[in-house]
Design a protein around this motif. Sequence first.
Motif, PDB file in Angstrom:
ATOM      1  N   UNK A   1      56.698  24.487   3.069  1.00  0.00           N
ATOM      2  CA  UNK A   1      55.598  24.690   2.294  1.00  0.00           C
ATOM      3  C   UNK A   1      55.833  24.300   0.640  1.00  0.00           C
ATOM      4  N   UNK A   2      56.772  24.586   0.158  1.00  0.00           N
ATOM      5  CA  UNK A   2      57.186  24.325  -1.130  1.00  0.00           C
ATOM      6  C   UNK A   2      58.693  23.670  -1.151  1.00  0.00           C
ATOM      7  N   UNK A   3      58.836  22.663  -1.955  1.00  0.00           N
ATOM      8  CA  UNK A   3      60.228  21.935  -2.030  1.00  0.00           C
ATOM      9  C   UNK A   3      60.950  22.704  -3.282  1.00  0.00           C
ATOM     10  N   UNK A   4      60.283  23.577  -4.160  1.00  0.00           N
ATOM     11  CA  UNK A   4      61.023  24.056  -5.262  1.00  0.00           C
ATOM     12  C   UNK A   4      60.274  25.128  -6.160  1.00  0.00           C
ATOM     13  N   UNK A   5      60.633  25.840  -6.763  1.00  0.00           N
ATOM     14  CA  UNK A   5      59.839  27.072  -7.462  1.00  0.00           C
ATOM     15  C   UNK A   5      58.905  26.526  -8.464  1.00  0.00           C
ATOM     16  N   UNK A   6      59.257  25.177  -9.119  1.00  0.00           N
ATOM     17  CA  UNK A   6      57.989  24.693  -9.806  1.00  0.00           C
ATOM     18  C   UNK A   6      56.825  24.616  -9.063  1.00  0.00           C
ATOM     19  N   UNK A   7      56.838  23.867  -7.833  1.00  0.00           N
ATOM     20  CA  UNK A   7      56.009  23.850  -6.889  1.00  0.00           C
ATOM     21  C   UNK A   7      55.141  25.223  -6.688  1.00  0.00           C
ATOM     22  N   UNK A   8      55.843  26.139  -6.479  1.00  0.00           N
ATOM     23  CA  UNK A   8      55.389  27.400  -6.180  1.00  0.00           C
ATOM     24  C   UNK A   8      54.409  28.005  -7.486  1.00  0.00           C
ATOM     25  N   UNK A   9      55.200  27.607  -8.525  1.00  0.00           N
ATOM     26  CA  UNK A   9      54.529  28.224  -9.771  1.00  0.00           C
ATOM     27  C   UNK A   9      53.151  27.390 -10.188  1.00  0.00           C
ATOM     28  N   UNK A  10      53.101  26.335  -9.840  1.00  0.00           N
ATOM     29  CA  UNK A  10      51.890  25.493  -9.783  1.00  0.00           C
ATOM     30  C   UNK A  10      50.760  25.909  -8.769  1.00  0.00           C
ATOM     31  N   UNK A  11      51.552  26.391  -7.696  1.00  0.00           N
ATOM     32  CA  UNK A  11      50.304  26.837  -6.588  1.00  0.00           C
ATOM     33  C   UNK A  11      49.841  28.250  -7.313  1.00  0.00           C
ATOM     34  N   UNK A  12      50.534  28.892  -7.772  1.00  0.00           N
ATOM     35  CA  UNK A  12      50.108  30.289  -8.491  1.00  0.00           C
ATOM     36  C   UNK A  12      49.061  30.185  -9.487  1.00  0.00           C
ATOM     37  N   UNK A  13      49.462  29.183 -10.400  1.00  0.00           N
ATOM     38  CA  UNK A  13      48.519  28.804 -11.475  1.00  0.00           C
ATOM     39  C   UNK A  13      47.167  28.150 -10.915  1.00  0.00           C
ATOM     40  N   UNK A  14      47.251  27.505  -9.731  1.00  0.00           N
ATOM     41  CA  UNK A  14      46.109  26.886  -9.269  1.00  0.00           C
ATOM     42  C   UNK A  14      45.183  27.802  -8.453  1.00  0.00           C
ATOM     43  N   UNK A  15      45.902  28.817  -8.036  1.00  0.00           N
ATOM     44  CA  UNK A  15      44.987  29.901  -7.540  1.00  0.00           C
ATOM     45  C   UNK A  15      44.047  30.438  -8.704  1.00  0.00           C
ATOM     46  N   UNK A  16      44.726  30.875  -9.631  1.00  0.00           N
ATOM     47  CA  UNK A  16      44.189  31.602 -10.726  1.00  0.00           C
ATOM     48  C   UNK A  16      43.118  30.542 -11.284  1.00  0.00           C
ATOM     49  N   UNK A  17      43.433  29.346 -11.500  1.00  0.00           N
ATOM     50  CA  UNK A  17      42.377  28.557 -11.989  1.00  0.00           C
ATOM     51  C   UNK A  17      41.199  27.941 -11.372  1.00  0.00           C
ATOM     52  N   UNK A  18      41.533  27.884  -9.999  1.00  0.00           N
ATOM     53  CA  UNK A  18      40.412  27.542  -9.067  1.00  0.00           C
ATOM     54  C   UNK A  18      39.238  28.469  -9.241  1.00  0.00           C
ATOM     55  N   UNK A  19      39.277  29.824  -9.389  1.00  0.00           N
ATOM     56  CA  UNK A  19      38.377  30.844  -9.429  1.00  0.00           C
ATOM     57  C   UNK A  19      37.713  30.745 -10.825  1.00  0.00           C
ATOM     58  N   UNK A  20      38.567  30.213 -11.977  1.00  0.00           N
ATOM     59  CA  UNK A  20      37.845  30.012 -13.269  1.00  0.00           C
ATOM     60  C   UNK A  20      36.953  28.760 -13.231  1.00  0.00           C
ATOM     61  N   UNK A  21      37.621  27.637 -12.363  1.00  0.00           N
ATOM     62  CA  UNK A  21      36.701  26.518 -12.156  1.00  0.00           C
ATOM     63  C   UNK A  21      35.335  26.971 -11.682  1.00  0.00           C
ATOM     64  N   UNK A  22      35.431  27.864 -10.648  1.00  0.00           N
ATOM     65  CA  UNK A  22      33.948  28.304 -10.113  1.00  0.00           C
ATOM     66  C   UNK A  22      33.118  29.150 -11.144  1.00  0.00           C
ATOM     67  N   UNK A  23      33.606  29.762 -11.812  1.00  0.00           N
ATOM     68  CA  UNK A  23      33.128  30.926 -13.030  1.00  0.00           C
ATOM     69  C   UNK A  23      32.396  29.566 -13.811  1.00  0.00           C
ATOM     70  N   UNK A  24      33.003  28.700 -14.484  1.00  0.00           N
ATOM     71  CA  UNK A  24      32.450  27.805 -15.242  1.00  0.00           C
ATOM     72  C   UNK A  24      31.271  27.081 -14.596  1.00  0.00           C
ATOM     73  N   UNK A  25      31.380  26.828 -13.487  1.00  0.00           N
ATOM     74  CA  UNK A  25      30.326  26.128 -12.620  1.00  0.00           C
ATOM     75  C   UNK A  25      28.936  26.965 -12.502  1.00  0.00           C
ATOM     76  N   UNK A  26      29.379  28.285 -12.479  1.00  0.00           N
ATOM     77  CA  UNK A  26      28.272  29.299 -12.630  1.00  0.00           C
ATOM     78  C   UNK A  26      27.556  29.384 -14.122  1.00  0.00           C
ATOM     79  N   UNK A  27      28.560  29.626 -15.069  1.00  0.00           N
ATOM     80  CA  UNK A  27      28.038  29.688 -16.496  1.00  0.00           C
ATOM     81  C   UNK A  27      27.315  28.507 -16.841  1.00  0.00           C
TER      82      UNK A  27
END
Lengths: 198, 198
Positions: free
Chosen positions: B51-77
Amino acid sequence: MPKVTEEHRLARRAQIVAAARRCVIEEGFHKTTMADVIRESGLSAGAVYGYFKSKEEIVGAIAEDALSTIDELFGTILATDDPLTPLAALEATIDHVVEIAQRPGGDVTRVAVQAWAEALRDDSIRDIARGKYCRLRDHFLEIARRAQADGTVDAGVDPEDVAQVMFSMIPGFVLQRLLIGDITPATYKAGLRALLRS
Amino acid sequence: MPKVTEEHRLARRAQIVAAARRCVIEEGFHKTTMADVIRESGLSAGAVYGYFKSKEEIVGAIAEDALSTIDELFGTILATDDPLTPLAALEATIDHVVEIAQRPGGDVTRVAVQAWAEALRDDSIRDIARGKYCRLRDHFLEIARRAQADGTVDAGVDPEDVAQVMFSMIPGFVLQRLLIGDITPATYKAGLRALLRS
């Protein structure tokens, strides 16, 4: 103690703090050891330990250096008799932060970001960071109270709440400057003028 | 790919991301290794590297999880037809950040602070952080443009400058919440209402 010896002592201390700042900027706080600081300072281990017992103490000294100039800045800001606005105080603080960051010997805001991360896992660093930032925020609290007295901020609001938001502008600016890089005091102050009541 | 297999794949991926989040929160980004993540996830090394070749990729995925919900929030706003103010957008964002931080599986804002520090010494993390934060700031840029069209922000100001200041409120809040601990959405929103034009 004769004056020349005290001067010598202060110069030695500054030499160690500057060496530690370079190490933390280059290697990060976590990887920096006392041995690194000793090597970088060019002094003996005994000399370095004579001033600082741990890298936590040195990080405290780095932060203290930066904050003491900010203490002076707020003294100047508050010395005016004119009505004081949060906007004016923030504009002066942002200019000052960039001035400190650009001093020779390494960008102290990079050390701050390292300390934030370290504070989450090390209680002694957390205590140092909390103490320094509460002191910085207290300056904004004083500005908020003064602005309420002057009528430029609603007197019905808890000034501590106002200080929390004012404080945010500093790490928010520092982070964008270091990570994104497209921010300057001029762009930020234009944004502050557009958003803040005045 | 049959549906059950895709579900399985997503569950495995989430399991790895959750394990990495726990490791980074506990040990810091720098000390966390792929071996730690593998151990914490309870999966085989082959499965994790699938799934992930490096911890950098995993950190990217952690940030992506958090940001995708923020994208939705701004869509609503932005979906409202009422005049939109920076204040209203920031109030909603602060509530959302705390909601994300309190989800089970570890406070993602702690991972963010670790990533800030790491970004200063690791270009791949810096690129990830810059990309994610530019995306977050672009939402504020959209709010600023909309507020200028609605007449709640001066149309003569560069909306990018306004977005820089709005963005600052998020790391500024996160940092005080983690390091000082006396800040809540209620106190912060009271401070925002006192300081921001509306």
